[in-house]
Scaffold this motif. Structure first.
Motif, PDB file in Angstrom:
ATOM      1  N   VAL A   1      72.456   0.902  -0.960  1.00  0.00           N
ATOM      2  CA  VAL A   1      70.889   1.205  -0.207  1.00  0.00           C
ATOM      3  C   VAL A   1      70.581  -0.462   0.034  1.00  0.00           C
ATOM      4  CG1 VAL A   1      68.613   1.670  -0.525  1.00  0.00           C
ATOM      5  CG2 VAL A   1      70.377   3.228  -1.281  1.00  0.00           C
ATOM      6  N   GLY A   2      71.045  -1.241  -0.826  1.00  0.00           N
ATOM      7  CA  GLY A   2      70.312  -2.794  -0.607  1.00  0.00           C
ATOM      8  C   GLY A   2      71.128  -3.212   0.744  1.00  0.00           C
ATOM      9  N   ALA A   3      72.332  -3.118   0.593  1.00  0.00           N
ATOM     10  CA  ALA A   3      73.196  -3.516   1.650  1.00  0.00           C
ATOM     11  C   ALA A   3      73.002  -2.982   2.925  1.00  0.00           C
ATOM     12  CB  ALA A   3      74.768  -3.462   1.432  1.00  0.00           C
ATOM     13  N   GLY A   4      72.892  -1.554   2.991  1.00  0.00           N
ATOM     14  CA  GLY A   4      72.480  -0.928   4.402  1.00  0.00           C
ATOM     15  C   GLY A   4      71.120  -1.128   4.946  1.00  0.00           C
ATOM     16  N   MET A   5      70.255  -1.515   4.118  1.00  0.00           N
ATOM     17  CA  MET A   5      68.869  -1.614   4.587  1.00  0.00           C
ATOM     18  C   MET A   5      68.314  -2.909   4.669  1.00  0.00           C
ATOM     19  SD  MET A   5      67.058   1.678   2.943  1.00  0.00           S
ATOM     20  CE  MET A   5      65.714   1.604   4.008  1.00  0.00           C
ATOM     21  N   ALA A   6      69.382  -3.991   4.562  1.00  0.00           N
ATOM     22  CA  ALA A   6      68.839  -5.403   4.428  1.00  0.00           C
ATOM     23  C   ALA A   6      68.224  -5.846   5.752  1.00  0.00           C
ATOM     24  CB  ALA A   6      70.019  -6.349   4.204  1.00  0.00           C
ATOM     25  N   GLN A   7      68.648  -5.501   6.860  1.00  0.00           N
ATOM     26  CA  GLN A   7      68.183  -5.984   8.245  1.00  0.00           C
ATOM     27  C   GLN A   7      67.111  -4.773   8.825  1.00  0.00           C
ATOM     28  OE1 GLN A   7      71.524  -6.570   7.822  1.00  0.00           O
ATOM     29  NE2 GLN A   7      70.764  -8.861   7.424  1.00  0.00           N
TER      30      GLN A   7
ATOM     31  N   ASN B   1      70.384  -8.618  -1.047  1.00  0.00           N
ATOM     32  CA  ASN B   1      69.851  -7.160  -1.141  1.00  0.00           C
ATOM     33  C   ASN B   1      70.461  -6.315  -2.217  1.00  0.00           C
ATOM     34  OD1 ASN B   1      67.514  -8.011   0.140  1.00  0.00           O
ATOM     35  ND2 ASN B   1      67.668  -6.271   1.964  1.00  0.00           N
ATOM     36  N   SER B   2      72.103  -6.213  -1.605  1.00  0.00           N
ATOM     37  CA  SER B   2      72.649  -5.282  -2.594  1.00  0.00           C
ATOM     38  C   SER B   2      73.010  -5.620  -4.017  1.00  0.00           C
ATOM     39  CB  SER B   2      74.117  -5.349  -1.750  1.00  0.00           C
ATOM     40  OG  SER B   2      75.068  -4.696  -2.509  1.00  0.00           O
ATOM     41  N   SER B   3      72.953  -6.727  -4.203  1.00  0.00           N
ATOM     42  CA  SER B   3      73.263  -7.568  -5.676  1.00  0.00           C
ATOM     43  C   SER B   3      71.778  -7.317  -6.328  1.00  0.00           C
ATOM     44  CB  SER B   3      73.654  -8.851  -5.518  1.00  0.00           C
ATOM     45  OG  SER B   3      74.788  -9.306  -5.148  1.00  0.00           O
ATOM     46  N   THR B   4      70.801  -7.769  -5.545  1.00  0.00           N
ATOM     47  CA  THR B   4      69.417  -7.482  -6.349  1.00  0.00           C
ATOM     48  C   THR B   4      69.001  -6.078  -6.626  1.00  0.00           C
ATOM     49  OG1 THR B   4      68.718  -9.396  -4.821  1.00  0.00           O
ATOM     50  CG2 THR B   4      66.992  -8.240  -5.869  1.00  0.00           C
ATOM     51  N   ALA B   5      69.292  -4.930  -5.830  1.00  0.00           N
ATOM     52  CA  ALA B   5      69.107  -3.593  -6.087  1.00  0.00           C
ATOM     53  C   ALA B   5      70.075  -3.481  -7.254  1.00  0.00           C
ATOM     54  CB  ALA B   5      69.496  -2.920  -4.990  1.00  0.00           C
TER      55      ALA B   5
ATOM     56  N   THR C   1      57.309   0.359 -15.179  1.00  0.00           N
ATOM     57  CA  THR C   1      58.276  -0.549 -15.156  1.00  0.00           C
ATOM     58  C   THR C   1      59.253  -0.611 -14.080  1.00  0.00           C
ATOM     59  OG1 THR C   1      58.516  -0.154 -17.449  1.00  0.00           O
ATOM     60  CG2 THR C   1      60.509  -1.517 -16.716  1.00  0.00           C
ATOM     61  N   GLN C   2      59.443   0.563 -13.450  1.00  0.00           N
ATOM     62  CA  GLN C   2      60.401   0.768 -12.210  1.00  0.00           C
ATOM     63  C   GLN C   2      59.508  -0.041 -11.114  1.00  0.00           C
ATOM     64  OE1 GLN C   2      61.256   4.782 -11.193  1.00  0.00           O
ATOM     65  NE2 GLN C   2      62.252   4.506  -9.300  1.00  0.00           N
ATOM     66  N   PHE C   3      58.574   0.401 -10.928  1.00  0.00           N
ATOM     67  CA  PHE C   3      57.472  -0.299  -9.657  1.00  0.00           C
ATOM     68  C   PHE C   3      57.724  -1.668  -9.809  1.00  0.00           C
ATOM     69  CE2 PHE C   3      54.675  -0.498  -6.390  1.00  0.00           C
ATOM     70  CZ  PHE C   3      53.802  -1.420  -6.740  1.00  0.00           C
ATOM     71  N   LEU C   4      57.360  -2.263 -11.090  1.00  0.00           N
ATOM     72  CA  LEU C   4      57.409  -3.603 -11.261  1.00  0.00           C
ATOM     73  C   LEU C   4      58.679  -4.525 -11.156  1.00  0.00           C
ATOM     74  CD1 LEU C   4      54.875  -4.036 -14.283  1.00  0.00           C
ATOM     75  CD2 LEU C   4      54.482  -4.516 -11.946  1.00  0.00           C
ATOM     76  N   ALA C   5      59.757  -3.801 -11.493  1.00  0.00           N
ATOM     77  CA  ALA C   5      60.896  -4.609 -11.386  1.00  0.00           C
ATOM     78  C   ALA C   5      61.537  -4.318 -10.016  1.00  0.00           C
ATOM     79  CB  ALA C   5      62.238  -3.617 -12.445  1.00  0.00           C
ATOM     80  N   GLN C   6      61.056  -3.244  -9.265  1.00  0.00           N
ATOM     81  CA  GLN C   6      61.531  -3.377  -7.817  1.00  0.00           C
ATOM     82  C   GLN C   6      60.903  -4.326  -7.028  1.00  0.00           C
ATOM     83  OE1 GLN C   6      60.444   0.752  -6.044  1.00  0.00           O
ATOM     84  NE2 GLN C   6      63.017   0.887  -5.780  1.00  0.00           N
ATOM     85  N   LYS C   7      59.571  -4.486  -7.346  1.00  0.00           N
ATOM     86  CA  LYS C   7      58.448  -5.232  -6.462  1.00  0.00           C
ATOM     87  C   LYS C   7      59.167  -6.778  -6.738  1.00  0.00           C
ATOM     88  CE  LYS C   7      56.426  -2.522  -4.176  1.00  0.00           C
ATOM     89  NZ  LYS C   7      56.756  -2.127  -2.725  1.00  0.00           N
ATOM     90  N   ALA C   8      59.444  -7.143  -7.928  1.00  0.00           N
ATOM     91  CA  ALA C   8      59.933  -8.237  -8.266  1.00  0.00           C
ATOM     92  C   ALA C   8      61.345  -8.866  -7.600  1.00  0.00           C
ATOM     93  CB  ALA C   8      60.006  -8.502  -9.945  1.00  0.00           C
ATOM     94  N   GLY C   9      62.080  -7.744  -7.622  1.00  0.00           N
ATOM     95  CA  GLY C   9      63.395  -7.987  -6.763  1.00  0.00           C
ATOM     96  C   GLY C   9      63.388  -8.184  -5.398  1.00  0.00           C
ATOM     97  N   GLN C  10      62.468  -7.389  -4.700  1.00  0.00           N
ATOM     98  CA  GLN C  10      62.247  -7.232  -3.198  1.00  0.00           C
ATOM     99  C   GLN C  10      61.581  -8.630  -2.863  1.00  0.00           C
ATOM    100  OE1 GLN C  10      59.382  -4.009  -2.454  1.00  0.00           O
ATOM    101  NE2 GLN C  10      61.089  -2.748  -2.338  1.00  0.00           N
TER     102      GLN C  10
END
Length: 123
Positions: free
Chosen positions: A23-29, A94-98, A67-76
């Motif tokens: 998902v991270g790789a496919g949605m990066a742009q 994006n792929s690595s981060t996700a 926790t999920q929400f906070l972790a996801q926002k930090a990664g984004q």
């Protein structure tokens, strides 16, 4: 966490992390946030982990979702700050981060559920 639980958790978490990486790789742009797709992947992971440890999700759901929400926002924020929307590099980041966020989150939840499971077994 016993061997069987660890093996099941490993499969669940790595599958979710792989899906998140795709998902991270496919949605990066794309101008849309990948959170709309990552949240269901991570939620399914938490549900599956709960079943492994016989944990009712109402017991840990609030903590897990926060926790999920906070972790996801930090990664984004990290992903967009460092490289953002640069083709190829942005996809990789994006792929690595996700994947890393999902993997870390999964093991954190698995360990929490394992502790709850062990406490129940001692009673």
């Amino acid at each position: 966490m016993n061997k069987k639980q660890r093996k099941k958790s490993h499969l669940i978490i790595h599958s979710a992390a792989s899906a998140a990486a795709g998902v991270g790789a496919g949605m990066a742009q794309l101008p849309l946030s990948d959170a709309a797709v990552l949240v269901p992947i991570q939620t399914a992971m938490v549900i599956a982990l709960g079943k492994v440890f016989h944990v009712k999700l109402d017991e840990g759901a609030a903590k897990a979702l926060a926790t999920q929400f906070l972790a996801q926002k930090a990664g984004q924020m990290t992903s967009r700050f460092l490289i953002g929307k640069i083709p190829v590099a942005g996809n990789i980041l994006n792929s690595s981060t996700a994947a890393v966020i999902t993997e870390s989150y999964g093991w954190m939840i698995a360990n929490e559920f394992a502790q709850e499971y062990e406490k129940k077994m001692l009673k």
